[in-house]
Motif scaffolding. Structure first.
Motif, PDB file in Angstrom:
ATOM      1  N   VAL A 167       0.773  -1.291  -0.004  1.00 45.87           N
ATOM      2  CA  VAL A 167       0.082  -0.230   0.122  1.00 45.87           C
ATOM      3  C   VAL A 167       0.772   1.227   0.086  1.00 45.87           C
ATOM      4  O   VAL A 167       0.597   2.286  -0.662  1.00 45.87           O
ATOM      5  CB  VAL A 167      -1.005   0.336   1.221  1.00 45.87           C
ATOM      6  N   ALA A 168       1.929   1.076   0.715  1.00 45.73           N
ATOM      7  CA  ALA A 168       2.818   2.367   0.912  1.00 45.73           C
ATOM      8  C   ALA A 168       3.378   2.479  -0.572  1.00 45.73           C
ATOM      9  O   ALA A 168       3.722   3.525  -1.055  1.00 45.73           O
ATOM     10  CB  ALA A 168       3.839   2.106   1.781  1.00 45.73           C
ATOM     11  N   LEU A 169       3.927   1.471  -1.335  1.00 44.58           N
ATOM     12  CA  LEU A 169       4.347   1.610  -2.636  1.00 44.58           C
ATOM     13  C   LEU A 169       3.478   2.256  -3.624  1.00 44.58           C
ATOM     14  O   LEU A 169       3.660   3.058  -4.400  1.00 44.58           O
ATOM     15  CB  LEU A 169       4.983   0.283  -3.185  1.00 44.58           C
ATOM     16  N   ALA A 170       2.077   1.754  -3.379  1.00 41.69           N
ATOM     17  CA  ALA A 170       1.079   2.455  -4.446  1.00 41.69           C
ATOM     18  C   ALA A 170       0.887   3.938  -4.084  1.00 41.69           C
ATOM     19  O   ALA A 170       0.561   4.654  -4.929  1.00 41.69           O
ATOM     20  CB  ALA A 170      -0.186   1.566  -4.070  1.00 41.69           C
ATOM     21  N   THR A 171       1.102   4.335  -2.835  1.00 42.12           N
ATOM     22  CA  THR A 171       0.950   5.719  -2.438  1.00 42.12           C
ATOM     23  C   THR A 171       1.967   6.591  -3.163  1.00 42.12           C
ATOM     24  O   THR A 171       1.739   7.774  -3.553  1.00 42.12           O
ATOM     25  CB  THR A 171       1.086   6.041  -0.834  1.00 42.12           C
ATOM     26  N   VAL A 172       3.219   6.084  -3.064  1.00 49.21           N
ATOM     27  CA  VAL A 172       4.350   6.805  -3.864  1.00 49.21           C
ATOM     28  C   VAL A 172       3.883   7.075  -5.152  1.00 49.21           C
ATOM     29  O   VAL A 172       3.917   8.119  -5.939  1.00 49.21           O
ATOM     30  CB  VAL A 172       5.698   6.292  -3.696  1.00 49.21           C
ATOM     31  N   PHE A 173       3.528   6.094  -5.990  1.00 46.93           N
ATOM     32  CA  PHE A 173       3.056   6.150  -7.354  1.00 46.93           C
ATOM     33  C   PHE A 173       1.930   7.057  -7.339  1.00 46.93           C
ATOM     34  O   PHE A 173       1.873   7.982  -8.309  1.00 46.93           O
ATOM     35  CB  PHE A 173       2.441   4.845  -7.753  1.00 46.93           C
ATOM     36  N   SER A 174       0.813   7.065  -6.415  1.00 47.49           N
ATOM     37  CA  SER A 174      -0.103   8.230  -6.677  1.00 47.49           C
ATOM     38  C   SER A 174       0.564   9.763  -6.371  1.00 47.49           C
ATOM     39  O   SER A 174      -0.034  10.571  -7.158  1.00 47.49           O
ATOM     40  CB  SER A 174      -1.176   7.876  -5.456  1.00 47.49           C
ATOM     41  N   LEU A 175       1.212   9.690  -5.497  1.00 47.66           N
ATOM     42  CA  LEU A 175       2.103  11.316  -5.412  1.00 47.66           C
ATOM     43  C   LEU A 175       2.675  11.624  -6.728  1.00 47.66           C
ATOM     44  O   LEU A 175       2.509  12.749  -7.050  1.00 47.66           O
ATOM     45  CB  LEU A 175       2.917  11.184  -4.124  1.00 47.66           C
ATOM     46  N   LEU A 176       3.590  10.561  -7.300  1.00 45.31           N
ATOM     47  CA  LEU A 176       3.954  11.127  -8.506  1.00 45.31           C
ATOM     48  C   LEU A 176       2.894  11.350  -9.696  1.00 45.31           C
ATOM     49  O   LEU A 176       3.222  12.359 -10.397  1.00 45.31           O
ATOM     50  CB  LEU A 176       4.540   9.980  -8.962  1.00 45.31           C
ATOM     51  N   LEU A 177       1.714  10.555  -9.677  1.00 45.66           N
ATOM     52  CA  LEU A 177       0.754  10.974 -10.577  1.00 45.66           C
ATOM     53  C   LEU A 177       0.259  12.471 -10.448  1.00 45.66           C
ATOM     54  O   LEU A 177      -0.079  13.158 -11.434  1.00 45.66           O
ATOM     55  CB  LEU A 177      -0.321  10.079 -10.171  1.00 45.66           C
ATOM     56  N   ILE A 178       0.096  12.704  -9.170  1.00 48.62           N
ATOM     57  CA  ILE A 178      -0.541  14.204  -8.813  1.00 48.62           C
ATOM     58  C   ILE A 178       0.403  15.328  -9.341  1.00 48.62           C
ATOM     59  O   ILE A 178       0.170  16.389  -9.854  1.00 48.62           O
ATOM     60  CB  ILE A 178      -0.639  14.339  -7.216  1.00 48.62           C
ATOM     61  N   TYR A 179       1.709  15.009  -9.267  1.00 46.97           N
ATOM     62  CA  TYR A 179       2.696  15.957  -9.364  1.00 46.97           C
ATOM     63  C   TYR A 179       2.976  16.074 -11.001  1.00 46.97           C
ATOM     64  O   TYR A 179       2.897  17.576 -11.389  1.00 46.97           O
ATOM     65  CB  TYR A 179       4.026  15.547  -8.698  1.00 46.97           C
ATOM     66  N   PHE A 180       2.906  14.916 -11.591  1.00 44.94           N
ATOM     67  CA  PHE A 180       3.260  15.033 -13.137  1.00 44.94           C
ATOM     68  C   PHE A 180       2.222  15.151 -14.048  1.00 44.94           C
ATOM     69  O   PHE A 180       2.300  15.717 -15.400  1.00 44.94           O
ATOM     70  CB  PHE A 180       4.026  13.793 -13.325  1.00 44.94           C
ATOM     71  N   VAL A 181       0.930  14.493 -13.805  1.00 42.04           N
ATOM     72  CA  VAL A 181      -0.106  14.397 -14.506  1.00 42.04           C
ATOM     73  C   VAL A 181      -1.346  15.233 -14.140  1.00 42.04           C
ATOM     74  O   VAL A 181      -2.176  15.626 -15.080  1.00 42.04           O
ATOM     75  CB  VAL A 181      -0.515  12.815 -14.599  1.00 42.04           C
ATOM     76  N   LEU A 182      -1.498  15.128 -12.855  1.00 45.71           N
ATOM     77  CA  LEU A 182      -3.050  15.774 -12.633  1.00 45.71           C
ATOM     78  C   LEU A 182      -2.792  17.196 -12.672  1.00 45.71           C
ATOM     79  O   LEU A 182      -2.033  17.902 -12.012  1.00 45.71           O
ATOM     80  CB  LEU A 182      -3.434  15.479 -11.062  1.00 45.71           C
ATOM     81  N   PRO A 183      -3.842  17.877 -13.499  1.00 51.68           N
ATOM     82  CA  PRO A 183      -3.805  19.137 -13.584  1.00 51.68           C
ATOM     83  C   PRO A 183      -4.588  19.987 -12.289  1.00 51.68           C
ATOM     84  O   PRO A 183      -5.390  19.353 -11.669  1.00 51.68           O
ATOM     85  CB  PRO A 183      -4.596  19.765 -14.817  1.00 51.68           C
ATOM     86  N   GLU A 184      -4.295  21.298 -11.962  1.00 49.39           N
ATOM     87  CA  GLU A 184      -5.033  21.892 -11.038  1.00 49.39           C
ATOM     88  C   GLU A 184      -6.346  22.562 -11.467  1.00 49.39           C
ATOM     89  O   GLU A 184      -6.287  23.270 -12.493  1.00 49.39           O
ATOM     90  CB  GLU A 184      -4.287  23.136 -10.359  1.00 49.39           C
TER      91      GLU A 184
END
Length: 399
Positions: A167-184
């Protein structure tokens, strides 16, 4: 537009998976967890209760924060907290520590419950919003279908703590998604001032809106039925029906499949018949399947195939109810979508936590507790639907 739609659905779906992943993946581990800590079954079920209480209450803070500071900063905070709590859960020395750390984990996970709903409302309304919500749920549905199986596979060689490392590893991936892919999606000019009065005013609008409350509670009863299942299923399926953790994972996935398949028809049905009509018929179907399951159990028909089959049907109806009520509850509250999503999510999680607490307290190892809890949720949802969606006097006069 289509590529942006698909990208948004994938990103929001993967983010929304974080909370369910932290629940579904460790369900097969709950009996082993109770054995390792040498505690009663109810103590391991409290790890679910503590998670859901924090998961529900803290949405009240993330929603207004998302309206005030934008959608991304609260996501960063919540997921970072979730990451460290997940690592702590893997190292918890006692069940009491695990219960406490699951509470902290729930605080972090609350960010990815309400904020994705607000992001959807930032970009879309009506049928398009329902279509995006159901596409997001298509991604989210992978979690209950695969997470228990992944959890059971990890448990075999590495033990249940490995679930929390994953679960912790999946959370790291989610943080990277927010930073690089998700627009504000919330421009600075549209943000609500950082004032307590702004939050108070938004809450006043929401609690005085019977349509918002009704839609939220209908979806909440559907959630409560599923959470009752979460708290009991692992013990009922493995101890009473004799399934292995892997077999339980497949049986659990079958229930999720009904929700997953039906949810993909929600947008088209809403476009053809209108969302209110879809909710009426789907809630009626959910209540009927739940009551039939309860009556069969009272009649002495204790068959695993019948139980799972009717749960599959009920979850299919919930696949129409949950995304449609989410969209309908937010339609009239665009300027305060973050707060509205948070209030709705909090109410639903509190109903879920209460359902887990009640079901766990009365569970005697037999299926009656499960079918009675789901039957009660179905009947209550139908009653709320009748009251909320009854024709107004003005409509009746006009007609």
């Amino acid at each position: 537009m289509k590529s942006e739609f698909i990208k948004m659905a994938l990103v929001l779906g993967l983010l929304s998976c974080v909370g369910p992943f932290a629940i579904d993946m460790y369900l097969p581990a709950m009996p082993a967890m109770a054995d390792d800590y040498d505690v009663p079954v109810a103590m391991s079920q409290y790890t679910l209760v503590s998670f859901f209480i924090a998961f529900g209450i803290c949405q009240l803070f993330y929603g207004p924060a998302a309206d005030m500071f934008g959608r991304k900063p609260p996501l960063y905070f919540g997921l970072t907290l979730f990451l460290f709590a997940s690592l702590g859960c893997a190292l918890a020395p006692t069940i009491e520590w695990l219960i406490g750390l699951r509470f902290v984990q729930g605080i972090g996970a609350a960010a990815v419950m309400s904020i994705p709903r607000a992001i959807i409302r930032d970009r879309y309304t009506g049928t398009e919003a329902t279509r995006l919500m159901t596409t997001v749920m298509l991604v989210v549905s992978v979690s209950p279908m695969l997470a228990p199986l992944v959890g059971s596979l990890l448990m075999a060689p590495f033990g249940w703590p490995a679930v929390f490392y994953a679960v912790a590893l999946a959370t790291v991936f989610s943080l990277l998604l927010i930073y690089f892919v998700l627009p504000e999606t919330l421009p600075v000019v549209d943000r609500v001032p950082v004032k307590v009065s702004a939050m108070r005013d938004a809450l006043n609008v929401l609690v005085r809106d019977p349509h918002f409350i009704g839609m939220t509670l209908i979806g909440g009863m559907g959630m409560a039925s599923f959470f009752s299942f979460l708290s009991i299923a692992a013990f009922l399926y493995t101890d009473y029906y004799g399934l292995t953790p892997t077999e339980f994972s497949f049986a659990f996935a079958l229930n999720a499949l009904g929700f997953f398949v039906a949810s993909q028809f929600a947008a088209n049905l809403c476009e053809r018949f209108a969302g209110v009509a879809v909710v009426k018929w789907a809630v009626s179907g959910f209540a009927l399947s739940a009551v039939v399951n309860l009556l069969l159990n009272f009649a002495g028909i204790d068959n695993f195939g019948v139980l799972v089959g009717l749960l599959l049907v009920g979850n299919a109806f919930l696949g129409l109810v949950v995304p449609t009520t989410m969209v309908l509850s937010l339609d009239d509250h665009g300027p305060i979508a973050g707060t509205a999503a948070a209030v709705g999510g909090t109410l639903q999680m509190m109903l879920g936590a209460a359902a887990i607490g009640i079901a766990s307290a009365v569970f005697d190892g037999k299926p009656l507790t499960l079918v009675a809890a789901i039957g009660a949720c179905g009947v209550i949802a139908l009653l709320i639907c009748i009251v909320t969606l009854r024709p107004s006097p003005q409509t009746q006069v006009t007609t």
